[in-house]
Design a protein around this motif. Structure first.
Motif, PDB file in Angstrom:
ATOM      1  N   VAL A 115       0.869  -1.180   0.000  1.00 31.82           N
ATOM      2  CA  VAL A 115       0.000   0.000   0.000  1.00 31.82           C
ATOM      3  C   VAL A 115       0.905   1.229   0.000  1.00 31.82           C
ATOM      4  CG1 VAL A 115      -1.643   1.328   1.379  1.00 31.82           C
ATOM      5  CG2 VAL A 115      -1.914  -1.149   1.155  1.00 31.82           C
ATOM      6  N   THR A 151      -5.230  12.610   1.036  1.00 27.28           N
ATOM      7  CA  THR A 151      -6.173  12.129   2.038  1.00 27.28           C
ATOM      8  C   THR A 151      -5.857  12.755   3.388  1.00 27.28           C
ATOM      9  OG1 THR A 151      -4.766  10.215   2.533  1.00 27.28           O
ATOM     10  CG2 THR A 151      -6.502   9.908   0.879  1.00 27.28           C
ATOM     11  N   GLN A 154      -5.776   9.301   8.939  1.00 25.42           N
ATOM     12  CA  GLN A 154      -6.794   8.320   9.289  1.00 25.42           C
ATOM     13  C   GLN A 154      -7.028   8.211  10.799  1.00 25.42           C
ATOM     14  OE1 GLN A 154      -8.644   7.374   6.657  1.00 25.42           O
ATOM     15  NE2 GLN A 154      -7.958   5.288   6.262  1.00 25.42           N
ATOM     16  N   ARG A 162     -13.183   6.535   7.519  1.00 25.31           N
ATOM     17  CA  ARG A 162     -11.958   6.023   6.908  1.00 25.31           C
ATOM     18  C   ARG A 162     -12.206   5.575   5.475  1.00 25.31           C
ATOM     19  NH1 ARG A 162      -7.490   3.845  10.112  1.00 25.31           N
ATOM     20  NH2 ARG A 162      -7.557   4.737  12.194  1.00 25.31           N
ATOM     21  N   VAL A 166     -10.364   7.307   2.075  1.00 25.96           N
ATOM     22  CA  VAL A 166      -9.447   6.649   1.147  1.00 25.96           C
ATOM     23  C   VAL A 166     -10.084   6.333  -0.201  1.00 25.96           C
ATOM     24  CG1 VAL A 166      -8.080   5.644   3.009  1.00 25.96           C
ATOM     25  CG2 VAL A 166      -9.982   4.336   2.039  1.00 25.96           C
ATOM     26  N   SER A 169      -8.321   7.069  -3.602  1.00 23.61           N
ATOM     27  CA  SER A 169      -7.028   7.652  -3.212  1.00 23.61           C
ATOM     28  C   SER A 169      -5.827   6.992  -3.883  1.00 23.61           C
ATOM     29  CB  SER A 169      -6.855   7.574  -1.696  1.00 23.61           C
ATOM     30  OG  SER A 169      -6.823   6.218  -1.267  1.00 23.61           O
ATOM     31  N   ASP A 189       0.555  -4.210   3.926  1.00 26.01           N
ATOM     32  CA  ASP A 189       0.544  -2.927   4.635  1.00 26.01           C
ATOM     33  C   ASP A 189       1.148  -3.136   6.022  1.00 26.01           C
ATOM     34  OD1 ASP A 189       0.135  -0.239   4.953  1.00 26.01           O
ATOM     35  OD2 ASP A 189      -2.045  -0.314   5.003  1.00 26.01           O
ATOM     36  N   THR A 197      -8.375   0.792   4.090  1.00 28.92           N
ATOM     37  CA  THR A 197      -7.279   1.020   3.146  1.00 28.92           C
ATOM     38  C   THR A 197      -7.017  -0.218   2.289  1.00 28.92           C
ATOM     39  OG1 THR A 197      -6.248   2.607   4.665  1.00 28.92           O
ATOM     40  CG2 THR A 197      -4.860   1.669   2.945  1.00 28.92           C
ATOM     41  N   GLU A 200      -9.765  -0.553  -0.286  1.00 26.32           N
ATOM     42  CA  GLU A 200      -9.622   0.405  -1.388  1.00 26.32           C
ATOM     43  C   GLU A 200      -8.496  -0.032  -2.324  1.00 26.32           C
ATOM     44  OE1 GLU A 200     -10.195   3.584  -3.936  1.00 26.32           O
ATOM     45  OE2 GLU A 200     -11.482   2.661  -2.424  1.00 26.32           O
TER      46      GLU A 200
END
Length: 230
Positions: A115, A151, A154, A162, A166, A169, A189, A197, A200
């Motif tokens: 990410v 963004t 968070q 949240r 995102v 994004s 991540d 996240t 997304e």
């Protein structure tokens, strides 16, 4: 018998640890996990970073595998890396990430896609957290995703906020996409919180024709409600 590559990685890790401890004698530091003086990470706190893999189902059915619970020592060490720039901590955290990736069971030919850090976070830190952790874990990440828009932070946002923050994004880098087209993807991540996240990232990759098979993170926040999958 351990393979030569495994023995080499173990020796390299031991050398890095010895160098970090030696440097701590010249430039006094405190343990990132407990504030013990003159050591970057004490033995007790190293033990607290031993992976205990858990998994959590994301909303669209992808499983996210995490090596640590984001509380106590693991949370402190991750914050020291991200907020204080103590990049030497990436090695023990990278070992935890390696366990999470292995728990995800990536199929043959899968690519690990980190990410992306926001542009503001990269400028503030001077490095991208997840690619660094992947490198210290001994993996080669493919920078298939890039930031697409600014963004907000968070922290302090609930699940819905949240997700809205995102949304849209990220974008797929066309040049990298062509090089790995058709290969399954594991998203990587540092910390799993609500999953917004990672979801997304999965949506962005799928919209470009990629198949997301799993996600892996160093740590996950503890679940306070029912429905946790391990």
């Amino acid at each position: 018998m351990p393979s030569p590559s495994f023995r080499s990685a173990t020796l390299a890790a031991a050398v890095r640890t010895s160098l970090a401890d030696a440097l701590a004698l010249v430039l006094p530091v405190e343990c990132a996990g407990c504030d013990l003086e003159d050591v970057a990470l004490c033995e007790g706190c190293r033990g607290a970073l031993a992976p205990r893999a858990t998994r959590r189902r994301l909303d669209d059915g992808v499983w996210a595998h995490s090596a640590l619970v984001f509380e106590g020592v693991p949370a402190r060490v991750i914050r020291c890396l991200k907020e204080d720039g103590r990049t030497g901590l990436a090695s023990p955290l990278g070992r935890a990430l390696r366990a999470a990736v292995r728990a995800a069971g990536p199929p043959e030919g899968a690519v690990l896609v980190p990410v992306p850090s926001s542009r503001a976070a990269f400028r503030r830190r001077g490095f991208a957290v997840t690619p660094l952790l992947l490198h210290r874990a001994g993996f080669r990440g493919i920078p298939l995703l890039a930031p697409h828009r600014v963004t907000a932070d968070q922290r302090g946002l609930d699940r819905e906020a949240r997700a809205a923050n995102v949304s849209g994004s990220m974008r797929v880098r066309a040049r990298h996409a062509e090089a790995v087209r058709g290969r399954p993807v594991v998203i990587v991540d540092d910390v799993l919180t609500t999953g917004a996240t990672l979801l997304e990232a999965a949506r962005t990759l799928r919209s470009a024709g990629f198949t997301v098979v799993a996600a892996a993170t160093v740590a996950a926040t503890p679940r306070r409600t029912s429905g946790t999958h391990r």
